[in-house]
Design an enzyme around this catalytic site. Structure first.
Site, mmCIF file in Angstrom:
data_model
loop_
_atom_site.group_PDB
_atom_site.id
_atom_site.type_symbol
_atom_site.label_atom_id
_atom_site.label_comp_id
_atom_site.label_asym_id
_atom_site.label_seq_id
_atom_site.Cartn_x
_atom_site.Cartn_y
_atom_site.Cartn_z
ATOM 1 N N LYS A 270 7.164 5.962 2.798
ATOM 2 C CA LYS A 270 7.935 4.767 3.153
ATOM 3 C C LYS A 270 8.612 4.191 1.913
ATOM 4 C CE LYS A 270 5.176 3.542 7.182
ATOM 5 N NZ LYS A 270 4.009 4.410 7.031
ATOM 6 N N CYS B 29 0.887 -1.165 0.000
ATOM 7 C CA CYS B 29 0.000 0.000 0.000
ATOM 8 C C CYS B 29 0.919 1.206 0.000
ATOM 9 C CB CYS B 29 -0.899 0.032 1.223
ATOM 10 S SG CYS B 29 -1.706 -1.550 1.513
ATOM 11 N N GLY C 232 3.689 7.561 -0.544
ATOM 12 C CA GLY C 232 5.053 7.280 -0.974
ATOM 13 C C GLY C 232 6.172 7.599 -0.020
ATOM 14 N N CYS D 18 -1.032 3.631 11.222
ATOM 15 C CA CYS D 18 -0.809 4.863 11.992
ATOM 16 C C CYS D 18 -1.981 5.089 12.930
ATOM 17 C CB CYS D 18 -0.586 6.053 11.080
ATOM 18 S SG CYS D 18 -1.660 6.086 9.687
ATOM 19 N N ASP E 261 1.739 -1.447 4.674
ATOM 20 C CA ASP E 261 1.370 -0.260 5.455
ATOM 21 C C ASP E 261 -0.110 -0.005 5.218
ATOM 22 O OD1 ASP E 261 2.085 3.291 5.178
ATOM 23 O OD2 ASP E 261 1.456 2.096 6.896
#
Lengths: 411, 276
Positions: free
Chosen positions: A218, A212, A216, A339, A284
């Protein structure tokens, strides 16, 4: 998180929309007119989100929740991920002058010191044993350091450089500048987002999948290691994939971009496309994005029309994680990150995934221990106790996160 | 007793016309010790003896003792320059507002500028408190003797301060007066309130809500920072310091944004502004 690179300070101020309660003026056309209204007054999504979090996190975090709540409602702290591909324009010196430090290299220094101390202590403890004294405390310390120093030393020397201001310092970074080649010098992101990438511990030539990837941050951090043999960046949303393209074009030179393949498949279908081919997978997953949900009204997942989507999130996250596990080679590693602070989206998903992998697919998956991250980075981040994985809590002095990450190894 | 002192002072002034020792003698007759008289002469030395004695007499009439009057004059020498009539008039006005005896004394010693304040300013502040903030005469009296600095504030700021506490914090006049709200600056109050609010410990009451779990205004305003953080907010000084800085920055940007959009908000309308 949003990159502030390239935008002016006035625009940055506009981005800080803060819907405060109380005396905030509302345009007359939107004001709720009780006599004429056909429906109940609109409660802002941010308030709904905050109420929801108050209900669930006060039980989960107990005494820590007021601190975390205040931090979520205040301006977040950014870290500057240095672009190793841009020409060296004394960015490092500039940042050091402003008192910012690279927490990754600080961590690696700490690890090396720990390893050196462990050597000395081991020698000492041998002497102590010989003299008949048994210093169990010292021994257990050296044992844990021996176990952890090797893997972390390798991961920390991963070329990623992320500068942050010290605890309690709220200075902002200036917007990123272009160098002579047209590449920006750093990318502003939540520094806690770098931790899952460090946990992934990419080795030279690895085939890496980012399930995922958009927008962008990570993915960029993965490319900064310079060790990816090939990086597959996937995201189901085409509009967000555009942002990923923008980042790749602004930060990464052409020859490196060719090692990246950007796709827009639904991540859950990955095993049908190519299963068991990656060394390292980063999942993610989409989550309730706690910080964004209490601050931004736009596109908020707590809106009434997105209720179903929000309730199906844990299921979606589980499916994505399963796809990620199935996409790894035996011996490969998966890092799951969100998160959000919610244990329903974090530990519960991991546990279910490990269970399903065992029962339905006959794959054994081990949860790796990342507690050394806590010791190395506790000066920069505020960690919390979790039964599985690591959770970075926002704190007013270190307003990074929330970020949950957990590493799984496929046997 | 004050009248007796005045008569004595008059006689003493007549007896010794020379400047230096005459003045000192006059002051001594009023009840000051030699040392105090000397100090008093040091304040505004160029001033004529009649004016000095008249001003001092007015202060003594208020009921202040010698040492208190001296301390007051040393803190704000401007008082000596004021004509006797003005001092009398001001004292009369304050008495009409309900301050008497001990309260007036305390108000004056807390805030000597009460006498030097221009009349219009004071009238405007009093009018604001009675008409806009809807304080009763009794409440006004209490505010004046506990927080006399309220009259020194700019009316616009004072109104904003009051409205913030009334609407945003949901506190009524009775509690505002009992808590001695105006002793604390608006900025500090706002810091503390928003810190509590963001930690989830303070909620603005909704319309019609009478009972809340909010901490009392008295505690928020009167506790020292250390006690406030330890007992009320349950937090650390480091967190509070960072929070104050962040909030200051937020407010600055809010102002800048307001300046940016000045010609845009014609149809903007503030919520819930009842008592103006």
């Amino acid at each position: 998180m949003a990159a502030l690179g390239g935008r002016g300070s006035a625009a940055a101020a506009l981005l800080l929309r803060r819907p405060g309660p109380g005396l905030r003026p509302v345009p007359r056309r939107y004001r709720y007119k009780e006599k004429w209204a056909a429906t109940a007054p609109r409660i802002p999504c941010t308030r709904l989100a905050l109420h929801h979090f108050d209900m669930s996190y006060s039980l989960q975090l107990k005494d820590l929740w007021p601190s975390v709540r205040a931090s979520l409602l205040c301006e977040q702290k950014y870290g500057a991920l240095l672009n190793n591909f841009s020409a060296d324009n004394y960015v490092t010196q500039e940042l050091e002058l402003m008192n910012a430090t690279d927490f990754v290299s600080e961590g690696s220094k700490k690890a090396q010191q720990g390893a050196a101390a462990e050597e000395v202590a081991r020698g000492e403890s041998r002497l102590q044993e010989a003299s008949g004294k048994v210093r169990t405390v010292m021994q257990t310390e050296t044992m844990t350091q021996a176990e952890t120093s090797l893997p972390l030393r390798a991961s920390i020397s991963s070329n990623i450089k992320c500068y942050t201001y010290p605890r309690g310092d709220i200075t902002r970074f200036r917007p990123a500048r272009q160098d002579c080649l047209g590449l920006l010098d750093y990318y502003l992101m939540d520094a806690a987002s770098v931790l899952p990438v460090l946990a992934l511990n990419v080795q030279r030539g690895d085939l890496v999948l980012d399930l995922c990837a958009a927008p962008g941050g990570k993915t960029l951090a993965l490319l900064q290691t310079g060790l990816c043999g090939h990086l597959a960046a996937n995201d189901v949303s085409i509009s967000r994939t555009k942002r990923l393209y923008n980042i790749l074009h602004s930060y990464v030179p052409k020859e490196i971009r060719e090692t990246v393949s950007v796709t827009s498949y639904d991540g859950r279908d990955w095993e049908k496309l190519e299963g068991g081919t990656f060394h390292k997978v980063l999942v993610d997953v989409p989550c309730t994005t706690d910080r964004h949900s209490v601050m931004e009204e736009e596109n908020n997942i707590f809106h009434k029309r997105r209720t179903k989507e929000r309730q199906m999130l844990p299921m979606l996250q589980l499916q994505l994680l399963m796809a990620g596990i199935l996409a790894t080679k035996p011996g490969g590693e998966v890092v799951y990150s969100t998160c959000s602070l919610s244990s329903l989206q974090n530990e519960c998903v991991i546990e279910r995934a490990v269970d399903i992998a065992e029962t339905q697919f006959n794959i054994t998956v081990h949860v790796e221990d990342l507690s050394h991250f806590r010791t190395l980075f506790q000066d920069t981040f505020s960690f919390s106790d979790c039964r599985l994985g690591e959770l970075v809590l926002p704190h007013l002095t270190a307003n990074f996160g929330p970020m949950y990450f957990c590493k799984l190894r496929r046997v | 007793m004050a009248a007796r002192l005045l008569r004595v002072c008059g006689r003493a002034a007549g007896l010794c016309p020379r400047r230096g020792c005459g003045e000192a003698a006059g002051l001594r007759a009023m009840g000051f010790s030699q040392e105090q008289a000397r100090r008093l002469l040091g304040v505004e030395p160029r001033l004529g003896p009649q004016r000095r004695e008249a001003a001092v007499a007015q202060l003594l009439l208020l009921g202040l003792n010698a040492e208190a009057a001296l301390g007051l004059l040393e803190r704000s020498p401007g008082l000596l320059r004021m004509p006797k009539e003005q001092l009398q008039e001001r004292a009369g006005e304050l008495r009409r507002l309900g301050l008497d005896g001990g309260q007036l004394q305390r108000a004056v010693s807390r805030c000597p500028e009460l006498f030097t304040l221009p009349r219009k300013r004071m009238a405007a502040a009093v009018r604001l408190l009675r008409e806009r903030c809807l304080l009763t005469a009794e409440q006004l009296r209490e505010v004046l003797w506990t927080c006399p600095n309220v009259l020194l504030e700019e009316p616009h700021q004072l109104h904003h301060h009051f409205q913030y506490v009334y609407f945003r914090m949901g506190v009524q006049q009775k509690e505002i007066v009992k808590a001695r709200l105006f002793r604390m600056s608006f900025a500090e109050l706002r810091n503390r309130h928003i810190f509590l609010e963001r930690r989830g410990l303070y909620q603005t009451p909704y319309k019609g809500q009478t009972q809340t779990n909010n901490p009392k205004l008295k505690d928020i305003v009167q506790l020292s920072e250390k006690d406030f953080l330890a007992n009320l907010a349950c937090s650390t000084p480091e967190e509070y310091e960072v929070f104050k800085k962040l909030l200051a920055r937020e407010e600055e940007e809010e102002e800048n944004r307001g300046a940016l959009y000045t010609d845009k908000d014609e149809d903007f309308d503030s919520e819930g502004s009842k008592a103006a």
